[in-house]
Design a protein around this motif. Structure first.
Motif, PDB file in Angstrom:
ATOM      1  N   ASP A   1       0.814  -1.215   0.000  1.00  0.00           N
ATOM      2  CA  ASP A   1       0.000   0.000   0.000  1.00  0.00           C
ATOM      3  C   ASP A   1       0.849   1.268   0.000  1.00  0.00           C
ATOM      4  O   ASP A   1       0.305   2.372  -0.081  1.00  0.00           O
ATOM      5  CB  ASP A   1      -0.934   0.026   1.218  1.00  0.00           C
ATOM      6  N   GLY A   2       2.163   1.133   0.121  1.00  0.00           N
ATOM      7  CA  GLY A   2       3.056   2.292   0.163  1.00  0.00           C
ATOM      8  C   GLY A   2       3.066   2.993   1.512  1.00  0.00           C
ATOM      9  O   GLY A   2       3.493   4.144   1.620  1.00  0.00           O
ATOM     10  N   ASN A   3       2.636   2.306   2.555  1.00  0.00           N
ATOM     11  CA  ASN A   3       2.549   2.882   3.906  1.00  0.00           C
ATOM     12  C   ASN A   3       3.846   2.579   4.658  1.00  0.00           C
ATOM     13  O   ASN A   3       3.985   1.539   5.292  1.00  0.00           O
ATOM     14  CB  ASN A   3       1.334   2.289   4.632  1.00  0.00           C
ATOM     15  N   ILE A   4       4.783   3.503   4.597  1.00  0.00           N
ATOM     16  CA  ILE A   4       6.088   3.313   5.230  1.00  0.00           C
ATOM     17  C   ILE A   4       5.953   3.238   6.747  1.00  0.00           C
ATOM     18  O   ILE A   4       6.627   2.440   7.402  1.00  0.00           O
ATOM     19  CB  ILE A   4       7.051   4.449   4.832  1.00  0.00           C
ATOM     20  N   GLN A   5       5.072   4.053   7.322  1.00  0.00           N
ATOM     21  CA  GLN A   5       4.895   4.034   8.769  1.00  0.00           C
ATOM     22  C   GLN A   5       4.357   2.680   9.237  1.00  0.00           C
ATOM     23  O   GLN A   5       4.785   2.145  10.261  1.00  0.00           O
ATOM     24  CB  GLN A   5       3.959   5.153   9.221  1.00  0.00           C
ATOM     25  N   GLY A   6       3.434   2.103   8.498  1.00  0.00           N
ATOM     26  CA  GLY A   6       2.892   0.782   8.833  1.00  0.00           C
ATOM     27  C   GLY A   6       3.960  -0.296   8.786  1.00  0.00           C
ATOM     28  O   GLY A   6       3.975  -1.208   9.615  1.00  0.00           O
ATOM     29  N   ILE A   7       4.854  -0.185   7.814  1.00  0.00           N
ATOM     30  CA  ILE A   7       5.954  -1.154   7.711  1.00  0.00           C
ATOM     31  C   ILE A   7       6.826  -1.061   8.951  1.00  0.00           C
ATOM     32  O   ILE A   7       7.141  -2.069   9.596  1.00  0.00           O
ATOM     33  CB  ILE A   7       6.808  -0.898   6.445  1.00  0.00           C
ATOM     34  N   SER A   8       7.236   0.168   9.297  1.00  0.00           N
ATOM     35  CA  SER A   8       8.167   0.329  10.427  1.00  0.00           C
ATOM     36  C   SER A   8       7.528  -0.081  11.751  1.00  0.00           C
ATOM     37  O   SER A   8       8.186  -0.704  12.578  1.00  0.00           O
ATOM     38  CB  SER A   8       8.683   1.766  10.493  1.00  0.00           C
ATOM     39  N   GLU A   9       6.263   0.217  11.953  1.00  0.00           N
ATOM     40  CA  GLU A   9       5.591  -0.173  13.199  1.00  0.00           C
ATOM     41  C   GLU A   9       5.561  -1.695  13.353  1.00  0.00           C
ATOM     42  O   GLU A   9       5.823  -2.229  14.430  1.00  0.00           O
ATOM     43  CB  GLU A   9       4.173   0.391  13.242  1.00  0.00           C
ATOM     44  N   ASN A  10       5.225  -2.368  12.277  1.00  0.00           N
ATOM     45  CA  ASN A  10       5.145  -3.832  12.344  1.00  0.00           C
ATOM     46  C   ASN A  10       6.524  -4.480  12.462  1.00  0.00           C
ATOM     47  O   ASN A  10       6.684  -5.477  13.167  1.00  0.00           O
ATOM     48  CB  ASN A  10       4.399  -4.375  11.125  1.00  0.00           C
ATOM     49  N   LEU A  11       7.512  -3.932  11.794  1.00  0.00           N
ATOM     50  CA  LEU A  11       8.854  -4.496  11.888  1.00  0.00           C
ATOM     51  C   LEU A  11       9.470  -4.268  13.265  1.00  0.00           C
ATOM     52  O   LEU A  11      10.241  -5.107  13.746  1.00  0.00           O
ATOM     53  CB  LEU A  11       9.751  -3.939  10.786  1.00  0.00           C
ATOM     54  N   ILE A  12       9.146  -3.145  13.896  1.00  0.00           N
ATOM     55  CA  ILE A  12       9.636  -2.901  15.260  1.00  0.00           C
ATOM     56  C   ILE A  12       9.118  -3.989  16.198  1.00  0.00           C
ATOM     57  O   ILE A  12       9.870  -4.562  16.989  1.00  0.00           O
ATOM     58  CB  ILE A  12       9.230  -1.490  15.743  1.00  0.00           C
ATOM     59  N   ILE A  13       7.833  -4.286  16.100  1.00  0.00           N
ATOM     60  CA  ILE A  13       7.245  -5.341  16.938  1.00  0.00           C
ATOM     61  C   ILE A  13       7.897  -6.688  16.617  1.00  0.00           C
ATOM     62  O   ILE A  13       8.263  -7.452  17.506  1.00  0.00           O
ATOM     63  CB  ILE A  13       5.719  -5.420  16.729  1.00  0.00           C
TER      64      ILE A  13
END
Length: 186
Positions: free
Chosen positions: A115-127
């Motif tokens: 979806d091109g949502n960089i913030q969503g990627i980083s939040e999930n990868l942090i977890i």
């Protein structure tokens, strides 16, 4: 299916946190037992050499044998295994839970990438990466006490067997011979 797997992230994270608290508790118990064993190691070795059967702080397998002199070797072995069981389970289970907690957020992270949502990627990868690190940390904390306690308890079991052999020889009036105690019990 992917949505259902996301339901497991919270329980898995809670289990990892609970295991971390347990690991710290077990590490404290291990340090305490180590101090007791060092403090009473001479008393333990002396009592075994003299054939005195008395409880000694820091030696749970020996103390179980003293409290239950009629138990056979298998019962003492099972008691020793019970003493190590929860540590061994946590040591093996925590990295698995860390991996599960890593894989669950990867689905939403890949969806966010599409979806091109960089913030969503980083939040999930942090977890994802934090969970695997915590799982490995728990395993690391519990692995050392489990390994050392296994050696301690094996040494106590060997000394119990030698104590029994010497005790049997005394009761049957056979000539007694002195056996070497297994060192490294402290």
């Amino acid at each position: 299916m992917a949505d259902m797997s996301e339901l497991f992230i919270v329980p898995v994270l809670f289990l990892i946190c609970g295991m971390f608290i347990y690991a710290l508790f077990e590490l404290g118990k291990f340090i305490s037992q180590s101090i007791l064993r060092r403090k009473h190691s001479v008393q333990y070795e002396t009592s075994l050499k003299r054939g005195l059967a008395k409880p000694i702080a820091g030696y749970p397998i020996h103390n179980y044998f003293i409290a239950n002199p009629q138990c056979d070797e298998d019962e003492v072995d099972v008691f020793a295994l019970k003493q190590l069981e929860s540590l061994r389970i946590v040591t093996k289970l925590s990295p698995m839970l860390g991996l599960i907690a890593t894989m669950i957020p990867m689905g939403p992270a890949l969806k966010a990438l599409a979806d091109g949502n960089i913030q969503g990627i980083s939040e999930n990868l942090i977890i994802a990466f934090a969970a695997v690190i915590w799982g490995l940390l728990v395993s690391t904390i519990t692995f050392w006490p489990a390994s050392v306690k296994k050696r301690w308890y094996a040494t106590e079991l060997i000394n119990i067997r030698k104590f029994r052999r010497n005790d049997d020889q005394v009761t049957t009036n056979e000539p007694e011979f002195e056996t070497e105690l297994v060192q490294g019990a402290a």
